[in-house]
Design a protein around this motif. Structure first.
Motif, PDB file in Angstrom:
ATOM      1  N   MET A  45      -6.815 -13.515  -3.974  1.00 40.91           N
ATOM      2  CA  MET A  45      -5.483 -13.399  -3.385  1.00 40.91           C
ATOM      3  C   MET A  45      -4.839 -12.053  -3.719  1.00 40.91           C
ATOM      4  O   MET A  45      -4.202 -11.424  -2.867  1.00 40.91           O
ATOM      5  CB  MET A  45      -4.590 -14.541  -3.867  1.00 40.91           C
ATOM      6  N   GLN A  46      -5.021 -11.582  -4.962  1.00 41.16           N
ATOM      7  CA  GLN A  46      -4.502 -10.264  -5.329  1.00 41.16           C
ATOM      8  C   GLN A  46      -5.177  -9.174  -4.505  1.00 41.16           C
ATOM      9  O   GLN A  46      -4.533  -8.213  -4.057  1.00 41.16           O
ATOM     10  CB  GLN A  46      -4.725 -10.010  -6.821  1.00 41.16           C
ATOM     11  N   ASP A  47      -6.482  -9.335  -4.279  1.00 41.99           N
ATOM     12  CA  ASP A  47      -7.236  -8.363  -3.501  1.00 41.99           C
ATOM     13  C   ASP A  47      -6.743  -8.344  -2.054  1.00 41.99           C
ATOM     14  O   ASP A  47      -6.615  -7.276  -1.445  1.00 41.99           O
ATOM     15  CB  ASP A  47      -8.726  -8.719  -3.548  1.00 41.99           C
ATOM     16  N   LEU A  48      -6.440  -9.516  -1.511  1.00 40.24           N
ATOM     17  CA  LEU A  48      -5.933  -9.595  -0.148  1.00 40.24           C
ATOM     18  C   LEU A  48      -4.594  -8.878  -0.017  1.00 40.24           C
ATOM     19  O   LEU A  48      -4.339  -8.173   0.969  1.00 40.24           O
ATOM     20  CB  LEU A  48      -5.783 -11.063   0.259  1.00 40.24           C
ATOM     21  N   GLU A  49      -3.750  -9.027  -1.023  1.00 42.75           N
ATOM     22  CA  GLU A  49      -2.452  -8.343  -1.013  1.00 42.75           C
ATOM     23  C   GLU A  49      -2.636  -6.823  -1.044  1.00 42.75           C
ATOM     24  O   GLU A  49      -1.926  -6.085  -0.358  1.00 42.75           O
ATOM     25  CB  GLU A  49      -1.614  -8.803  -2.203  1.00 42.75           C
ATOM     26  N   ARG A  50      -3.605  -6.342  -1.851  1.00 36.62           N
ATOM     27  CA  ARG A  50      -3.857  -4.893  -1.900  1.00 36.62           C
ATOM     28  C   ARG A  50      -4.379  -4.380  -0.563  1.00 36.62           C
ATOM     29  O   ARG A  50      -4.000  -3.298  -0.101  1.00 36.62           O
ATOM     30  CB  ARG A  50      -4.851  -4.571  -3.019  1.00 36.62           C
ATOM     31  N   LEU A  51      -5.285  -5.150   0.068  1.00 36.11           N
ATOM     32  CA  LEU A  51      -5.816  -4.739   1.369  1.00 36.11           C
ATOM     33  C   LEU A  51      -4.703  -4.664   2.411  1.00 36.11           C
ATOM     34  O   LEU A  51      -4.641  -3.720   3.211  1.00 36.11           O
ATOM     35  CB  LEU A  51      -6.888  -5.725   1.828  1.00 36.11           C
ATOM     36  N   ALA A  52      -3.827  -5.660   2.403  1.00 32.15           N
ATOM     37  CA  ALA A  52      -2.714  -5.652   3.357  1.00 32.15           C
ATOM     38  C   ALA A  52      -1.833  -4.430   3.135  1.00 32.15           C
ATOM     39  O   ALA A  52      -1.433  -3.750   4.087  1.00 32.15           O
ATOM     40  CB  ALA A  52      -1.903  -6.943   3.212  1.00 32.15           C
TER      41      ALA A  52
END
Length: 377
Positions: A45-52
Motif C-alpha cells: 500500500m505504501q508502494d502504491l501511494e509512492r507510485l501514484a
C-alpha cells in the motif's frame, strides 16, 4: 505509445476470470492481498501511494473496495469504438478511484456513456449475452497469452505485467534509454542505506549487482551502505507468509521478468540446479567477514551466475578460497555463538521493522521499508 510510435488494443479482463483460469491461491472471488502477510500488505500500500505520487495521480479514495465491476467491464468490452472505449475507461477509473463512485450504479454508467457520445441503452447492453460472451472471449484470450493479473501488456511475443514494467515495454519497442523514473533528486550530503539480503533470493542478487552503480549514480551525495544478512525463511515464518503454490503461468512469467531485469542491469542470471538454496551458513560467513561487500558480491555471483551450491559447506569453502578469502577462518568463525546470535538478531530486526521479504531497504534509519530491487529508484 506516442513515445514508441505504436498503437494499442485495449482489452477488458475480469480479474476473477484470470484467478479462476490460473487456479490462483486467493480463488475466483478473492483479492491478491488475501494471500499476503500483514507486513506485505502494508508495504504494498505504501508502494502504491509512492507510485501514484510519482505519476501525478491524486490520492486514491474509493468509497468501497473491492467493488463488483462486472457491468462496467461488460460495457467496455462491448464498446465497438476503440477511442471511445479508451476514454470511457479513463472516466470509469476516475469515478471509482478518485470520486468514490459505485460502478454498480447503472445510472452512472449511462451518464458516463452519453458523455462520450455513445448512444446505447446501458441496462440492456450489460445484461446481454453478447456483452457477456465478449468479456469471456477476452478472458480466454488473456489466459492463452499467459496473463494472470492486470495490467498486462502483450507485445510481439512477450507478456509484461504491472504499471512498473511499462518502461520494459518501451525498451522492447527500441527505446534503450527507457528507465524507471526516480522519485526524488539527491542532495549534496551524506546518507545511509540499509540493505537486507539473503542469497536465496534472485531479486536480492539483482539488487546486489546494481548496488555499486546505484550508489555512484546519485553523486554528489555520499551513500554508506549497511549490509544486514537476513534469513528470509525465518522471516517468512515469523510474519506468517502464506506458502501456497504459485500459479505456473505466474512462476514462468517471473522467470522471464528476472531475465529482463538482468539484461537491463547488464548482468547474467542462471537459475541454480539446487534450489531453494540453504543460506544459513553463507549468511553466517558474511557476518563473520564483517559484511564485506566484496564477499557478498562474490557469493551472489557464485550462486546465481556460476551455479555453485553455496548451501553445501564443502562447496562454500571452495568458493571462498577461490575468491581469495580465508575460507577456513571464516567457516570456523561462522559457527561461533556470537555470529549465530547476530544472524538471529538481524532477522528479528527485519521482523520488527516490518519487512516482508528481501531485498529490502531503509534510508537514513527511517522506518519506511522499500521492498524490491525494482524500487531502488
Amino acid at each position: 505509445c506516442r513515445r514508441a510510435s505504436s498503437n494499442y488494443t485495449l482489452l477488458i479482463i475480469p480479474l476473477a476470470g484470470l484467478y479462476s483460469g490460473t487456479s490462483a491461491p486467493q480463488g475466483k472471488a478473492g483479492s491478491a492481498t488475501d494471500v499476503m502477510s500483514g507486513a506485505k500488505q502494508s508495504i504494498v500500500m505504501q508502494d502504491l501511494e509512492r507510485l501514484a505520487q510519482r505519476h501525478g495521480v491524486p490520492p486514491l479514495a474509493p468509497s468501497s473496495h473491492p467493488q463488483k465491476t462486472l457491468y462496467a467491464m461488460r460495457l467496455l468490452a462491448a464498446c465497438p469504438d476503440m477511442s471511445v472505449r479508451s476514454q470511457l475507461t479513463h472516466s470509469l477509473y476516475k469515478a471509482y478511484w478518485r470520486e468514490g463512485a459505485e460502478l454498480t450504479n447503472l445510472r452512472l454508467l449511462q451518464k458516463l456513456t452519453h458523455s462520450h457520445n455513445w448512444k446505447v441503452d446501458v441496462a440492456d447492453l450489460v445484461q446481454s449475452s453478447e456483452a457477456s460472451e465478449l468479456l469471456r472471449s477476452n478472458t480466454d484470450d488473456a489466459l492463452r497469452h499467459g496473463a494472470f493479473g492486470v495490467p498486462s501488456f502483450w507485445v510481439g511475443d512477450r507478456l509484461f505485467w504491472g504499471v512498473d514494467r511499462m518502461f520494459l515495454v518501451e525498451r522492447y519497442f527500441g527505446n534503450r534509454t527507457a528507465a524507471p523514473l526516480r522519485l526524488a533528486s539527491p542532495r549534496p550530503s551524506v546518507g545511509k542505506m540499509t540493505f537486507y539480503l539473503d542469497y536465496s533470493s534472485p531479486w536480492s542478487y539483482l539488487a546486489a549487482m546494481q548496488l555499486d552503480k546505484f550508489v555512484r549514480s546519485i553523486q554528489p551525495m555520499k551513500i554508506n551502505v549497511e549490509y544486514v544478512p537476513t534469513h528470509q525463511g525465518a522471516l517468512f515464518r515469523e510474519i506468517g507468509t502464506p506458502m501456497g503454490t504459485m500459479p505456473e503461468v505466474k512462476n514462468q512469467y517471473l522467470r522471464n521478468d528476472l531475465q529482463d531485469w538482468a539484461s537491463y542491469h547488464g548482468t547474467t542470471l542462471q537459475w541454480p540446479s539446487t534450489f531453494p538454496i540453504r543460506t544459513v551458513q553463507p549468511l553466517r560467513v558474511t557476518i563473520a567477514s564483517n559484511n564485506d561487500p566484496k564477499l557478498v558480491e562474490h557469493l551472489y555471483k557464485a550462486a546465481w551466475q556460476d551455479n555453485k551450491n553455496i548451501g553445501d559447506e564443502k562447496v562454500l569453502r571452495e568458493v571462498l578460497v577461490h575468491g581469495g578469502f580465508e575460507g577456513d577462518r571464516l567457516m570456523e568463525a561462522a559457527n561461533t555463538a556470537s555470529v549465530k546470535e547476530e544472524l538471529r538478531l538481524n532477522t528479528k530486526r527485519a521482523v520488527d521493522n516490518g519487512l516482508c521479504g528481501v531485498p529490502s531497504f531503509q534510508v537514513n534509519d527511517d522506518k519506511v521499508v522499500i521492498w524490491g530491487q525494482d524500487r531502488l529508484n
